[in-house]
Design a protein around this motif. Structure first.
Motif, PDB file in Angstrom:
ATOM      1  N   PRO A 272      -6.576   9.773  -7.030  1.00 60.78           N
ATOM      2  CA  PRO A 272      -6.531   9.011  -6.343  1.00 60.78           C
ATOM      3  C   PRO A 272      -5.579   8.043  -6.013  1.00 60.78           C
ATOM      4  N   GLN A 273      -5.787   6.889  -5.182  1.00 60.04           N
ATOM      5  CA  GLN A 273      -4.496   6.067  -4.135  1.00 60.04           C
ATOM      6  C   GLN A 273      -4.539   5.215  -5.284  1.00 60.04           C
ATOM      7  N   GLN A 274      -5.566   4.590  -5.909  1.00 57.92           N
ATOM      8  CA  GLN A 274      -4.568   3.771  -6.963  1.00 57.92           C
ATOM      9  C   GLN A 274      -3.973   3.798  -7.814  1.00 57.92           C
TER      10      GLN A 274
ATOM     11  N   ALA B 269     -11.279  12.843   8.191  1.00 56.38           N
ATOM     12  CA  ALA B 269     -10.394  14.369   7.935  1.00 56.38           C
ATOM     13  C   ALA B 269      -9.125  14.296   6.703  1.00 56.38           C
ATOM     14  N   ALA B 270      -9.394  12.494   6.257  1.00 60.93           N
ATOM     15  CA  ALA B 270      -8.881  12.182   5.343  1.00 60.93           C
ATOM     16  C   ALA B 270      -7.194  12.129   5.908  1.00 60.93           C
ATOM     17  N   LYS B 271      -6.906  11.794   6.239  1.00 60.34           N
ATOM     18  CA  LYS B 271      -5.250  11.543   6.978  1.00 60.34           C
ATOM     19  C   LYS B 271      -4.440  10.431   7.192  1.00 60.34           C
ATOM     20  N   GLY B 272      -5.424   9.022   6.462  1.00 62.69           N
ATOM     21  CA  GLY B 272      -4.583   7.926   6.353  1.00 62.69           C
ATOM     22  C   GLY B 272      -3.931   7.695   5.457  1.00 62.69           C
ATOM     23  N   ALA B 273      -3.695   8.145   4.314  1.00 65.23           N
ATOM     24  CA  ALA B 273      -2.520   7.934   3.659  1.00 65.23           C
ATOM     25  C   ALA B 273      -1.430   8.638   3.804  1.00 65.23           C
ATOM     26  N   ASN B 274      -1.782   9.795   4.251  1.00 66.07           N
ATOM     27  CA  ASN B 274      -1.032  11.179   4.525  1.00 66.07           C
ATOM     28  C   ASN B 274      -0.087  11.159   5.862  1.00 66.07           C
ATOM     29  N   LEU B 275      -0.633  10.285   6.782  1.00 61.26           N
ATOM     30  CA  LEU B 275       0.825   9.268   8.010  1.00 61.26           C
ATOM     31  C   LEU B 275       1.596   8.151   7.542  1.00 61.26           C
TER      32      LEU B 275
ATOM     33  N   LEU C 296       6.562  -8.121   0.277  1.00 63.12           N
ATOM     34  CA  LEU C 296       5.049  -9.419  -0.223  1.00 63.12           C
ATOM     35  C   LEU C 296       4.026  -8.652  -0.396  1.00 63.12           C
ATOM     36  N   GLU C 297       2.979  -8.587  -1.190  1.00 62.55           N
ATOM     37  CA  GLU C 297       1.816  -8.086  -1.196  1.00 62.55           C
ATOM     38  C   GLU C 297       1.140  -9.967  -1.242  1.00 62.55           C
ATOM     39  N   ARG C 298      -0.383  -9.550  -0.705  1.00 60.17           N
ATOM     40  CA  ARG C 298      -1.180 -10.444  -0.791  1.00 60.17           C
ATOM     41  C   ARG C 298      -2.124 -10.157  -1.825  1.00 60.17           C
ATOM     42  N   GLY C 299      -2.226  -9.265  -2.303  1.00 62.85           N
ATOM     43  CA  GLY C 299      -3.379  -9.327  -3.292  1.00 62.85           C
ATOM     44  C   GLY C 299      -2.705  -8.795  -4.611  1.00 62.85           C
TER      45      GLY C 299
ATOM     46  N   THR D  45       0.925 -14.080   0.460  1.00 62.23           N
ATOM     47  CA  THR D  45       0.002 -13.929   1.870  1.00 62.23           C
ATOM     48  C   THR D  45       0.853 -14.393   2.741  1.00 62.23           C
ATOM     49  N   VAL D  46       1.056 -13.936   3.563  1.00 61.55           N
ATOM     50  CA  VAL D  46       1.840 -14.134   4.865  1.00 61.55           C
ATOM     51  C   VAL D  46       1.120 -13.939   6.127  1.00 61.55           C
ATOM     52  N   THR D  47       1.312 -15.353   6.298  1.00 63.82           N
ATOM     53  CA  THR D  47       0.198 -15.901   7.864  1.00 63.82           C
ATOM     54  C   THR D  47       1.323 -15.768   8.689  1.00 63.82           C
TER      55      THR D  47
ATOM     56  N   THR E  44      -6.220  -1.007  -8.416  1.00 64.01           N
ATOM     57  CA  THR E  44      -7.433  -0.900  -9.530  1.00 64.01           C
ATOM     58  C   THR E  44      -8.632  -0.530  -8.192  1.00 64.01           C
ATOM     59  N   ARG E  45      -7.908  -0.746  -6.348  1.00 60.99           N
ATOM     60  CA  ARG E  45      -8.262  -0.179  -5.058  1.00 60.99           C
ATOM     61  C   ARG E  45      -8.585   0.962  -4.837  1.00 60.99           C
ATOM     62  N   ALA E  46      -9.672   1.611  -4.548  1.00 60.63           N
ATOM     63  CA  ALA E  46     -10.126   3.106  -4.661  1.00 60.63           C
ATOM     64  C   ALA E  46     -10.318   3.221  -3.161  1.00 60.63           C
ATOM     65  N   ARG E  47      -9.852   4.062  -2.180  1.00 61.30           N
ATOM     66  CA  ARG E  47      -9.434   4.129  -1.394  1.00 61.30           C
ATOM     67  C   ARG E  47      -9.404   6.009  -1.156  1.00 61.30           C
ATOM     68  N   ALA E  48      -8.126   6.302  -0.079  1.00 58.57           N
ATOM     69  CA  ALA E  48      -8.372   8.167  -0.201  1.00 58.57           C
ATOM     70  C   ALA E  48      -8.394   9.427  -1.553  1.00 58.57           C
ATOM     71  N   GLY E  49      -7.690  10.324  -1.375  1.00 62.28           N
ATOM     72  CA  GLY E  49      -8.176  10.837  -2.595  1.00 62.28           C
ATOM     73  C   GLY E  49      -6.438  12.542  -2.227  1.00 62.28           C
TER      74      GLY E  49
ATOM     75  N   GLY F 270       2.385   2.720   8.508  1.00 62.77           N
ATOM     76  CA  GLY F 270       0.606   3.197   8.453  1.00 62.77           C
ATOM     77  C   GLY F 270      -0.541   2.555   8.791  1.00 62.77           C
ATOM     78  N   ASP F 271      -1.449   2.007   8.152  1.00 65.92           N
ATOM     79  CA  ASP F 271      -2.816   1.857   8.835  1.00 65.92           C
ATOM     80  C   ASP F 271      -2.066   0.725   9.577  1.00 65.92           C
ATOM     81  N   ALA F 272      -1.538  -0.052   9.713  1.00 66.80           N
ATOM     82  CA  ALA F 272      -0.655  -1.297  10.364  1.00 66.80           C
ATOM     83  C   ALA F 272      -0.560  -0.574  12.111  1.00 66.80           C
TER      84      ALA F 272
ATOM     85  N   GLY G  39       1.038  -1.498  -0.305  1.00 68.31           N
ATOM     86  CA  GLY G  39      -0.083   0.006   0.285  1.00 68.31           C
ATOM     87  C   GLY G  39       0.563   1.225  -0.336  1.00 68.31           C
ATOM     88  N   PRO G  40       0.502   2.561   0.497  1.00 68.01           N
ATOM     89  CA  PRO G  40       1.265   3.957   0.044  1.00 68.01           C
ATOM     90  C   PRO G  40       3.065   3.646   1.079  1.00 68.01           C
ATOM     91  N   ALA G  41       2.079   2.775   2.462  1.00 66.03           N
ATOM     92  CA  ALA G  41       3.412   2.965   3.372  1.00 66.03           C
ATOM     93  C   ALA G  41       4.395   2.252   2.754  1.00 66.03           C
ATOM     94  N   GLY G  42       4.102   0.780   2.491  1.00 66.64           N
ATOM     95  CA  GLY G  42       5.255  -0.017   1.877  1.00 66.64           C
ATOM     96  C   GLY G  42       5.904   0.288   0.601  1.00 66.64           C
TER      97      GLY G  42
HETATM   98  P1  FAD Z   1      -3.351  -0.166   2.921  1.00 65.93           P
HETATM   99  O1  FAD Z   1      -3.318   0.483   2.032  1.00 65.93           O
HETATM  100  O2  FAD Z   1      -4.113  -1.178   3.609  1.00 65.93           O
HETATM  101  O3  FAD Z   1      -2.051  -1.210   2.341  1.00 65.93           O
HETATM  102  C1  FAD Z   1      -1.801  -2.747   3.065  1.00 65.93           C
HETATM  103  C2  FAD Z   1      -1.298  -4.079   2.143  1.00 65.93           C
HETATM  104  O4  FAD Z   1      -1.004  -4.671   2.510  1.00 65.93           O
HETATM  105  C3  FAD Z   1      -2.007  -4.463   1.097  1.00 65.93           C
HETATM  106  O5  FAD Z   1      -1.865  -3.782  -0.073  1.00 65.93           O
HETATM  107  C4  FAD Z   1      -3.077  -6.006   1.685  1.00 65.93           C
HETATM  108  O6  FAD Z   1      -3.351  -6.490   0.431  1.00 65.93           O
HETATM  109  C5  FAD Z   1      -1.528  -6.307   2.073  1.00 65.93           C
HETATM  110  N1  FAD Z   1      -2.198  -7.298   3.107  1.00 65.93           N
HETATM  111  C6  FAD Z   1      -2.351  -6.978   4.160  1.00 65.93           C
HETATM  112  N2  FAD Z   1      -2.416  -8.531   4.837  1.00 65.93           N
HETATM  113  C7  FAD Z   1      -1.493  -9.246   4.324  1.00 65.93           C
HETATM  114  C8  FAD Z   1      -0.313 -10.387   4.285  1.00 65.93           C
HETATM  115  N3  FAD Z   1      -1.017 -11.408   5.429  1.00 65.93           N
HETATM  116  N4  FAD Z   1       0.466 -10.442   3.443  1.00 65.93           N
HETATM  117  C9  FAD Z   1       0.740 -10.218   2.614  1.00 65.93           C
HETATM  118  N5  FAD Z   1      -0.221  -8.602   2.370  1.00 65.93           N
HETATM  119  C10 FAD Z   1      -0.632  -7.874   3.274  1.00 65.93           C
HETATM  120  N6  FAD Z   1      -6.514   8.680   3.649  1.00 65.93           N
HETATM  121  C11 FAD Z   1      -5.886   9.937   3.296  1.00 65.93           C
HETATM  122  O7  FAD Z   1      -5.111  10.536   3.625  1.00 65.93           O
HETATM  123  N7  FAD Z   1      -6.733  10.776   2.501  1.00 65.93           N
HETATM  124  C12 FAD Z   1      -8.380  10.345   2.238  1.00 65.93           C
HETATM  125  O8  FAD Z   1      -8.473  10.696   0.922  1.00 65.93           O
HETATM  126  C13 FAD Z   1      -8.760   9.070   2.592  1.00 65.93           C
HETATM  127  N8  FAD Z   1      -9.807   9.127   1.714  1.00 65.93           N
HETATM  128  C14 FAD Z   1      -9.991   7.559   2.161  1.00 65.93           C
HETATM  129  C15 FAD Z   1     -11.318   6.714   2.064  1.00 65.93           C
HETATM  130  C16 FAD Z   1     -11.750   5.508   3.013  1.00 65.93           C
HETATM  131  C17 FAD Z   1     -12.895   5.491   1.776  1.00 65.93           C
HETATM  132  C18 FAD Z   1     -11.199   5.078   2.858  1.00 65.93           C
HETATM  133  C19 FAD Z   1     -11.521   3.750   3.958  1.00 65.93           C
HETATM  134  C20 FAD Z   1      -9.848   5.260   3.451  1.00 65.93           C
HETATM  135  C21 FAD Z   1      -9.487   6.492   2.829  1.00 65.93           C
HETATM  136  N9  FAD Z   1      -8.253   6.904   3.137  1.00 65.93           N
HETATM  137  C22 FAD Z   1      -7.833   7.756   3.563  1.00 65.93           C
HETATM  138  C23 FAD Z   1      -6.743   6.375   4.465  1.00 65.93           C
HETATM  139  C24 FAD Z   1      -6.520   5.364   3.613  1.00 65.93           C
HETATM  140  O9  FAD Z   1      -7.083   4.511   2.343  1.00 65.93           O
HETATM  141  C25 FAD Z   1      -5.207   4.243   3.889  1.00 65.93           C
HETATM  142  O10 FAD Z   1      -4.788   4.813   6.060  1.00 65.93           O
HETATM  143  C26 FAD Z   1      -3.887   4.024   3.399  1.00 65.93           C
HETATM  144  O11 FAD Z   1      -4.441   3.227   2.707  1.00 65.93           O
HETATM  145  C27 FAD Z   1      -3.027   3.405   4.628  1.00 65.93           C
HETATM  146  O12 FAD Z   1      -2.165   2.778   3.815  1.00 65.93           O
HETATM  147  P2  FAD Z   1      -0.860   1.220   3.977  1.00 65.93           P
HETATM  148  O13 FAD Z   1      -0.134   1.729   3.313  1.00 65.93           O
HETATM  149  O14 FAD Z   1      -0.600   1.650   5.814  1.00 65.93           O
HETATM  150  O15 FAD Z   1      -1.923   0.210   4.211  1.00 65.93           O
END
Ligand code: FAD
Length: 382
Positions: free
Chosen positions: A101-103, A287-293, A31-34, A125-127, A41-46, A277-279, A11-14
């Motif tokens: 768009p995040q994707q 407040a649209a912060k997740g990807a930014n953090l 290593l990525e599960r998807g 998929t890491v188990t 193509t996974r639409a989330r942040a913007g 990141g989200d982990a 995702g954005p963090a990795g």
């Molecule tokens: P993720 O993007 O969740 O990536 C984690 C990756 O790990 C995934 O690809 C997943 O497949 C993979 N994974 C998981 N488990 C395993 C495993 N066991 N083995 C291998 N791979 C694995 N944030 C903003 O900053 N601005 C916005 O406008 C905003 N809007 C949002 C709108 C919505 C509807 C949602 C749901 C979220 C929004 N966010 C926004 C939050 C943002 O999308 C997330 O905070 C961001 O994706 C976090 O990035 P990440 O890399 O930590 O995690």
């Protein structure tokens, strides 16, 4: 499989972390599960804040952002009393959002990471995780790093491997949003937050063809209960289109119910494993912060890992949690502030009181320059 830095999750963090490490010549395996198709193509942040745009630009990761990203600099609040706009580019630190768009960002980051010689395995998929030895298990066997970085989101296996002594501060806000993507151009030039007795509604641009809308729904609601006609009828009501003009409608191409939840893992490190990141911290999308953090933490971690690998200096790694946690909590605090601004209690003995309090807060945001500066600083910054 061996790597100096082993990252779980593309995702954005990795991916930002992987790119920054590759720029410093560090051997990195993600290593990525998807599948590649799935993650691209996974639409989330913007909405990317000023710090994220800076990190991407400084590290040569902003070509797509510059070509197709759009600057946003104002937002609007609507309720029964009317509407007002805040031009946040002229407030606070004068910063703007880049909407991309995040994707699309993930697609750019994957291409650049592979170009930089990074290794990335999809459909793995890491188990199982051993933080002490930085080893993970998957169907193909196991992979080992000198350092292991958990970027696998809030339901991932890496945070589950944190010891009981790590605290998980968590809150379920008891609120849910139906998040939809409409195949329609934005209806307004600004992000618009609408407060209504039926619940909150939000409008956020994504691209000239796609617009994100949010509708507050019951936490046990299902997306299937919201066919297109119901979504548009409710958006029209809550956005008060009779008063402020129509929405540009189109087919709903994605719908999901997002529960507003927040949590912070403290510390963000165990043994040779670091969370980002989200982990490390899930934040509600209010407040649209997740990807930014996620991008902020990737930058801090890349510097610390580079120092550790290049010179054996682990001070940056030791300070990783204490560097990031105050910024995470600032974002959590503002996100929570937004939740209370956007959602009135629909029932309960003090619902009326809460509603008037919210009105007073909105009035203050409309009229007080210092309140507006506070808002702008926190809204675009971290
Ligand atoms: P993720 O993007 O969740 O990536 C984690 C990756 O790990 C995934 O690809 C997943 O497949 C993979 N994974 C998981 N488990 C395993 C495993 N066991 N083995 C291998 N791979 C694995 N944030 C903003 O900053 N601005 C916005 O406008 C905003 N809007 C949002 C709108 C919505 C509807 C949602 C749901 C979220 C929004 N966010 C926004 C939050 C943002 O999308 C997330 O905070 C961001 O994706 C976090 O990035 P990440 O890399 O930590 O995690």
């Amino acid at each position: 499989d061996q790597a100096t830095v082993l990252i779980v999750g593309a995702g954005p963090a990795g991916l930002v972390l992987g790119n920054l490490l590759r720029a410093n010549g560090i051997d990195t395996l993600i290593l990525e599960r998807g599948s590649r198709e799935r993650v691209q193509t996974r639409a989330r942040a913007g909405f990317l804040g000023a710090n994220s745009a800076r990190v991407l630009a400084e590290h040569g990761l902003d070509a797509g952002l510059r070509q197709r990203g759009q600057w946003h600099y104002k937002c609007a609040f609507r309720d029964s009393d009317g509407q007002f706009e805040l031009n946040y580019a002229a407030l606070g630190r004068g910063e703007v959002h880049t909407v991309y768009p995040q994707q699309d960002l993930v697609t750019d980051l994957i291409a650049e990471y592979l170009d930089r010689g990074g290794r990335l395995r999809f459909d793995v998929t890491v188990t199982g995780v051993d933080p002490k030895t930085a080893t993970v298990r998957h169907l193909d066997g196991q992979s080992k790093g000198r350092f292991l970085i958990g970027c696998d989101g809030s339901n991932g296996v890496t945070r589950a491997a944190m010891p009981a002594s790590a605290v998980r501060h968590a809150r379920d806000h008891g609120i849910a949003w139906l998040a939809v993507l409409a195949q329609a151009p934005p209806s307004m030039s600004a992000v618009t937050y609408a407060m209504h007795d039926n619940g909150f509604a939000g409008h956020m641009a994504r691209s000239p063809e796609i617009t994100r809308y949010y509708l507050q729904v019951s936490p046990d609601d299902s997306p299937a209960a919201w066919p297109d006609e119901r979504v548009w009828a409710e958006l029209n009501t809550r956005m008060r289109v009779d008063r402020f003009g129509p929405l540009r409608q189109g087919p709903i191409v994605e719908r999901r119910v997002v529960r507003l939840r927040s949590d912070v893992v403290d510390p963000m490190r165990h043994g040779r494993m670091f969370l980002a990141g989200d982990a490390a911290s899930l934040i509600s999308p209010s407040a649209a912060k997740g990807a930014n953090l996620a991008i902020m933490q990737a930058e801090v971690l890349a510097k610390a890992l580079t120092d550790a690998v290049a010179t054996g200096d682990e001070r940056g790694l030791e300070a990783y949690s204490s560097t990031c946690l105050p910024r995470i909590w600032r974002a959590q605090e503002f996100s929570h502030w937004m939740i209370t601004l956007l959602h009135g209690p629909s029932n309960g003995p003090d619902a009326g009181f809460q509603r008037v309090l919210r009105r007073a807060r909105l009035d203050s945001l409309r009229d007080s320059r210092s309140h507006q500066d506070f808002f702008a600083e926190n809204y675009v910054g971290i």
